[in-house]
Design an enzyme around this catalytic site. Structure first.
Site, PDB file in Angstrom:
ATOM      1  N   GLU A 163      92.014  -0.748  18.040  1.00 51.23           N
ATOM      2  CA  GLU A 163      92.677   0.312  18.713  1.00 51.23           C
ATOM      3  C   GLU A 163      91.819   1.043  19.701  1.00 51.23           C
ATOM      4  OE1 GLU A 163      95.045   3.295  16.167  1.00 51.23           O
ATOM      5  OE2 GLU A 163      93.371   4.686  16.915  1.00 51.23           O
ATOM      6  N   HIS A 167     103.426  -1.384  26.863  1.00 48.69           N
ATOM      7  CA  HIS A 167     103.608  -0.552  27.659  1.00 48.69           C
ATOM      8  C   HIS A 167     105.086   0.084  27.173  1.00 48.69           C
ATOM      9  CE1 HIS A 167     101.099  -2.267  30.572  1.00 48.69           C
ATOM     10  NE2 HIS A 167     101.024  -0.886  30.873  1.00 48.69           N
ATOM     11  N   CYS A 191      95.896  13.001  17.479  1.00 51.33           N
ATOM     12  CA  CYS A 191      96.800  12.015  17.561  1.00 51.33           C
ATOM     13  C   CYS A 191      98.178  12.427  17.124  1.00 51.33           C
ATOM     14  CB  CYS A 191      96.264  10.828  16.650  1.00 51.33           C
ATOM     15  SG  CYS A 191      94.814   9.962  17.081  1.00 51.33           S
TER      16      CYS A 191
END
Length: 150
Positions: free
Chosen positions: A136, A75, A25
């Site tokens: 998530e 986005h 990550c």
């Protein structure tokens, strides 16, 4: 009158990277987040009120969460502004990308804290934010409860 919990669910796509993290990550990647917002209050008892019987109109809750969270984070790519990712953020932004720089590591845990503060500021005085759940992935989520943060 009884207290009633009302929940509205939202979804948005957001990219991020965890600077200094020791796993995958640390790379820029994204998630299809699912956010559940639960408020608590008593239903309106005035029969002449157009919201009679409601704790809060779902559409009013939707306006708050969309304006503060969904429309901002959807986005977008989120970076901690206190890391070298600001250089990447500037380049992406200069190329027309939607980039958010925040004061925290953009983990689900820290995002849900940020979201709670943003939502609480806009709720009517008669309504309390009860909890948030930020999912998530299908199997990973962070939760915020007002009772844990009093």
């Amino acid at each position: 009158m009884s207290n009633i919990r009302i929940t509205k669910q939202f979804s948005f796509e957001t990219g991020h990277a965890l600077y200094g993290y020791d796993g995958k990550c640390r790379n820029v990647h994204g998630h299809s987040y699912k956010l559940s917002v639960t408020v608590i209050g008593t239903p309106i008892t005035e029969t002449n009120n157009v919201k009679y019987g409601m704790v809060i109109d779902f559409s009013d809750l939707k306006k708050i969460v969309k304006a503060e969270i969904v429309d901002v984070f959807d986005h977008a790519t989120v970076f901690n502004k206190n890391t070298p990712h600001v250089e990447l953020a500037k380049e992406l932004s200069d190329r027309g990308h939607n980039v958010l720089l925040v004061n925290y590591q953009p983990t689900s845990e820290m995002m849900v804290i940020d979201f709670a503060e943003k939502i609480k500021k806009h709720l009517p005085k008669t309504i309390t934010l009860h909890s948030l759940k930020l999912q998530e992935t299908d199997s990973s989520f962070a939760e915020w409860y007002a009772t844990d943060n009093e």
